[in-house]
Design an enzyme around this catalytic site. Structure first.
Site, PDB file in Angstrom:
ATOM      1  N   TYR A 169       0.829  -1.210   0.000  1.00  0.00           N
ATOM      2  CA  TYR A 169       0.000   0.000   0.000  1.00  0.00           C
ATOM      3  C   TYR A 169       0.865   1.261   0.000  1.00  0.00           C
ATOM      4  CZ  TYR A 169      -4.299  -2.591   0.161  1.00  0.00           C
ATOM      5  OH  TYR A 169      -5.341  -3.408  -0.197  1.00  0.00           O
ATOM      6  N   HIS A 215     -14.949   1.316  -1.080  1.00  0.00           N
ATOM      7  CA  HIS A 215     -13.804   0.481  -0.707  1.00  0.00           C
ATOM      8  C   HIS A 215     -12.761   1.241   0.102  1.00  0.00           C
ATOM      9  CE1 HIS A 215     -14.745  -2.581  -4.177  1.00  0.00           C
ATOM     10  NE2 HIS A 215     -15.606  -2.626  -3.183  1.00  0.00           N
ATOM     11  N   GLN A 232     -15.637   2.674  -6.358  1.00  0.00           N
ATOM     12  CA  GLN A 232     -14.891   1.563  -5.750  1.00  0.00           C
ATOM     13  C   GLN A 232     -13.416   1.931  -5.640  1.00  0.00           C
ATOM     14  OE1 GLN A 232     -16.356  -2.335  -7.858  1.00  0.00           O
ATOM     15  NE2 GLN A 232     -16.801  -0.587  -9.164  1.00  0.00           N
ATOM     16  N   ASN A 233     -13.054   3.083  -6.194  1.00  0.00           N
ATOM     17  CA  ASN A 233     -11.640   3.455  -6.238  1.00  0.00           C
ATOM     18  C   ASN A 233     -11.176   4.003  -4.895  1.00  0.00           C
ATOM     19  OD1 ASN A 233     -11.828   2.703  -8.849  1.00  0.00           O
ATOM     20  ND2 ASN A 233     -11.891   4.764  -9.697  1.00  0.00           N
ATOM     21  N   VAL A 234      -9.953   3.682  -4.544  1.00  0.00           N
ATOM     22  CA  VAL A 234      -9.392   4.138  -3.269  1.00  0.00           C
ATOM     23  C   VAL A 234      -8.364   5.245  -3.497  1.00  0.00           C
ATOM     24  CG1 VAL A 234      -9.771   1.895  -2.144  1.00  0.00           C
ATOM     25  CG2 VAL A 234      -7.576   2.333  -3.267  1.00  0.00           C
ATOM     26  N   ASP A 235      -8.263   5.706  -4.769  1.00  0.00           N
ATOM     27  CA  ASP A 235      -7.167   6.624  -5.110  1.00  0.00           C
ATOM     28  C   ASP A 235      -7.417   8.099  -4.795  1.00  0.00           C
ATOM     29  OD1 ASP A 235      -8.880   7.488  -7.235  1.00  0.00           O
ATOM     30  OD2 ASP A 235      -8.034   6.006  -8.604  1.00  0.00           O
ATOM     31  N   CYS A 240      -0.075   2.355  16.451  1.00  0.00           N
ATOM     32  CA  CYS A 240      -1.057   3.332  16.911  1.00  0.00           C
ATOM     33  C   CYS A 240      -0.551   4.023  18.185  1.00  0.00           C
ATOM     34  CB  CYS A 240      -2.354   2.580  17.201  1.00  0.00           C
ATOM     35  SG  CYS A 240      -3.612   3.525  18.022  1.00  0.00           S
ATOM     36  N   GLY A 298     -16.300   2.266 -16.218  1.00  0.00           N
ATOM     37  CA  GLY A 298     -14.949   1.762 -15.997  1.00  0.00           C
ATOM     38  C   GLY A 298     -14.844   0.739 -14.882  1.00  0.00           C
ATOM     39  N   THR A 299     -15.871  -0.103 -14.781  1.00  0.00           N
ATOM     40  CA  THR A 299     -15.781  -1.192 -13.799  1.00  0.00           C
ATOM     41  C   THR A 299     -16.160  -2.510 -14.455  1.00  0.00           C
ATOM     42  OG1 THR A 299     -16.608  -2.086 -11.696  1.00  0.00           O
ATOM     43  CG2 THR A 299     -18.087  -0.584 -12.867  1.00  0.00           C
TER      44      THR A 299
HETATM   45  P1  OAD Z   1     -11.262  -3.835 -12.865  1.00  0.00           P
HETATM   46  O1  OAD Z   1      -9.793  -3.805 -13.134  1.00  0.00           O
HETATM   47  O2  OAD Z   1     -11.870  -5.135 -12.479  1.00  0.00           O
HETATM   48  O3  OAD Z   1     -12.044  -3.330 -14.163  1.00  0.00           O
HETATM   49  C1  OAD Z   1     -11.678  -2.154 -14.840  1.00  0.00           C
HETATM   50  C2  OAD Z   1     -12.695  -1.959 -15.950  1.00  0.00           C
HETATM   51  O4  OAD Z   1     -12.441  -0.710 -16.565  1.00  0.00           O
HETATM   52  C3  OAD Z   1     -12.632  -3.022 -17.034  1.00  0.00           C
HETATM   53  O5  OAD Z   1     -13.963  -3.442 -17.336  1.00  0.00           O
HETATM   54  C4  OAD Z   1     -11.995  -2.286 -18.226  1.00  0.00           C
HETATM   55  O6  OAD Z   1     -12.493  -2.745 -19.469  1.00  0.00           O
HETATM   56  C5  OAD Z   1     -12.453  -0.871 -17.978  1.00  0.00           C
HETATM   57  N1  OAD Z   1     -11.561   0.190 -18.478  1.00  0.00           N
HETATM   58  C6  OAD Z   1     -10.209   0.225 -18.503  1.00  0.00           C
HETATM   59  N2  OAD Z   1      -9.764   1.406 -18.958  1.00  0.00           N
HETATM   60  C7  OAD Z   1     -10.876   2.155 -19.225  1.00  0.00           C
HETATM   61  C8  OAD Z   1     -11.090   3.485 -19.711  1.00  0.00           C
HETATM   62  N3  OAD Z   1     -10.087   4.299 -19.990  1.00  0.00           N
HETATM   63  N4  OAD Z   1     -12.366   3.902 -19.860  1.00  0.00           N
HETATM   64  C9  OAD Z   1     -13.420   3.088 -19.564  1.00  0.00           C
HETATM   65  N5  OAD Z   1     -13.281   1.835 -19.107  1.00  0.00           N
HETATM   66  C10 OAD Z   1     -12.027   1.372 -18.930  1.00  0.00           C
HETATM   67  O7  OAD Z   1     -11.565  -2.706 -11.775  1.00  0.00           O
HETATM   68  P2  OAD Z   1     -12.846  -2.539 -10.849  1.00  0.00           P
HETATM   69  O8  OAD Z   1     -14.082  -2.956 -11.542  1.00  0.00           O
HETATM   70  O9  OAD Z   1     -12.783  -1.157 -10.302  1.00  0.00           O
HETATM   71  O10 OAD Z   1     -11.384  -4.052  -4.846  1.00  0.00           O
HETATM   72  O11 OAD Z   1     -12.519  -3.559  -9.695  1.00  0.00           O
HETATM   73  C11 OAD Z   1     -13.393  -3.652  -8.609  1.00  0.00           C
HETATM   74  C12 OAD Z   1     -12.630  -3.966  -7.355  1.00  0.00           C
HETATM   75  O12 OAD Z   1     -11.813  -5.120  -7.582  1.00  0.00           O
HETATM   76  C13 OAD Z   1     -11.628  -2.914  -6.920  1.00  0.00           C
HETATM   77  O13 OAD Z   1     -12.227  -1.863  -6.190  1.00  0.00           O
HETATM   78  C14 OAD Z   1     -10.696  -3.705  -6.062  1.00  0.00           C
HETATM   79  C15 OAD Z   1     -10.505  -4.895  -6.974  1.00  0.00           C
HETATM   80  O14 OAD Z   1     -10.095  -6.042  -6.412  1.00  0.00           O
HETATM   81  C16 OAD Z   1     -10.694  -4.273  -3.717  1.00  0.00           C
HETATM   82  O15 OAD Z   1      -9.483  -4.176  -3.648  1.00  0.00           O
HETATM   83  C17 OAD Z   1     -11.567  -4.652  -2.559  1.00  0.00           C
END
Ligand code: OAD
Length: 251
Positions: A69, A121, A103-106, A149, A189-190
């Site tokens: 991290y 998240h 869902q982004n932590v950034d 801590c 983008g998920t």
């Molecule tokens: P993923 O990496 O699973 O999916 C990213 C999605 O974004 C994919 O469907 C890509 O096709 C799409 N993508 C990539 N670049 C893009 C762009 N420029 N424009 C539009 N779409 C684009 O990421 P998440 O769905 O966010 O959780 O993943 C969900 C969770 O899984 C995260 O929050 C994390 C991970 O494990 C934890 O760590 C608990």
């Protein structure tokens, strides 16, 4: 680049007052951050979630998890929001009830200027005690062992949700509420691979919301989407704002 935003969607958004948007790692991809599941470059190609993002991993090797991290925090340091994040700020200004769920932590949505964000998240920039939960404002990332801590001596951990952990209850409840009550639900983008976030789009769809997906690739949600906008969110979202509200808001 000129994108094709369907006229029906433009008209519908011009009349909408309640909109929810769920974002994932794809919205930050154009800022230079890696997604999790992309075939070439995804973070989970290189690491296994259970080795780094689970309570078991932290119990087994806290320093390994802490360092991972710390490395991600370092990677985020020079990173800036992209036009997709900025377009979502514009949408928030135009829609009376707009809920941004991420869902982004950034922290990039906040950096872009979005005011109301449900971080499902957690946030990688926040650190709390793994024992008593007290938040810490300052800590060392390059210490020999995981920092402790000041209140109870427990080891510190990032304030993110790991696999097998519950999502923050207030955020999840607010997200479910927004999904059930919106006219339009965006999934941006998920990959829709991680629950319960992925089910929010289905909850919205079941309540009659228009479902709009923006992604580079189809996902399990795509067959249900009323509109699938194929491409990069950093290009599609600014174009959508221009087409719907006739403004670029400086994008
Ligand atoms: P993923 O990496 O699973 O999916 C990213 C999605 O974004 C994919 O469907 C890509 O096709 C799409 N993508 C990539 N670049 C893009 C762009 N420029 N424009 C539009 N779409 C684009 O990421 P998440 O769905 O966010 O959780 O993943 C969900 C969770 O899984 C995260 O929050 C994390 C991970 O494990 C934890 O760590 C608990």
């Amino acid at each position: 680049m000129k994108m094709d935003i369907p006229a029906d969607l433009i008209r519908f958004l011009q009349r909408s007052t309640r909109v929810a948007a769920l974002t994932g790692a794809g919205v930050s991809q154009e800022s230079g951050l890696r997604t999790f599941r992309d075939s070439q470059d995804g973070i989970w190609k290189q690491y296994r979630p259970e080795d780094l993002a689970s309570p078991e991993a932290f119990a087994r090797d806290p320093k390994l998890v802490w360092d991972w991290y710390a490395w991600r925090r370092e990677a985020i340091k020079g990173v800036r929001p992209n036009p997709g994040h900025h377009a979502l700020v514009e949408i928030e200004k135009k829609i009376p009830e707009f809920t941004l769920i991420t869902q982004n932590v950034d922290g990039l949505h906040r950096m872009a200027g979005s005011a109301k964000i449900l971080e499902l998240h957690g946030n990688i920039q926040r650190v709390r005690c793994s024992e008593c939960g007290t938040f810490t404002e300052t800590w060392g990332d390059d210490t020999e062992s995981v920092p402790c801590c000041e209140s109870c001596g427990g080891i510190l951990r990032p304030d993110v949700v790991w696999f097998g952990e519950n999502l923050p209850r207030a955020e999840l409840e607010a997200a479910i509420q927004a999904a059930r009550n919106c006219d339009v639900f965006f999934s941006i983008g998920t990959s829709g691979a991680v629950q319960p976030a992925a089910s929010l789009a289905f909850a919205a769809h079941n309540k009659g919301a228009v479902l709009v997906e923006i992604n580079l690739d189809p996902t399990p949600l795509t067959p249900k989407a009323d509109f699938f906008l194929h491409g990069k969110s950093g290009e599609i979202l600014p174009e959508l704002v221009r087409m719907v509200w006739g403004t670029d808001g400086g994008l």
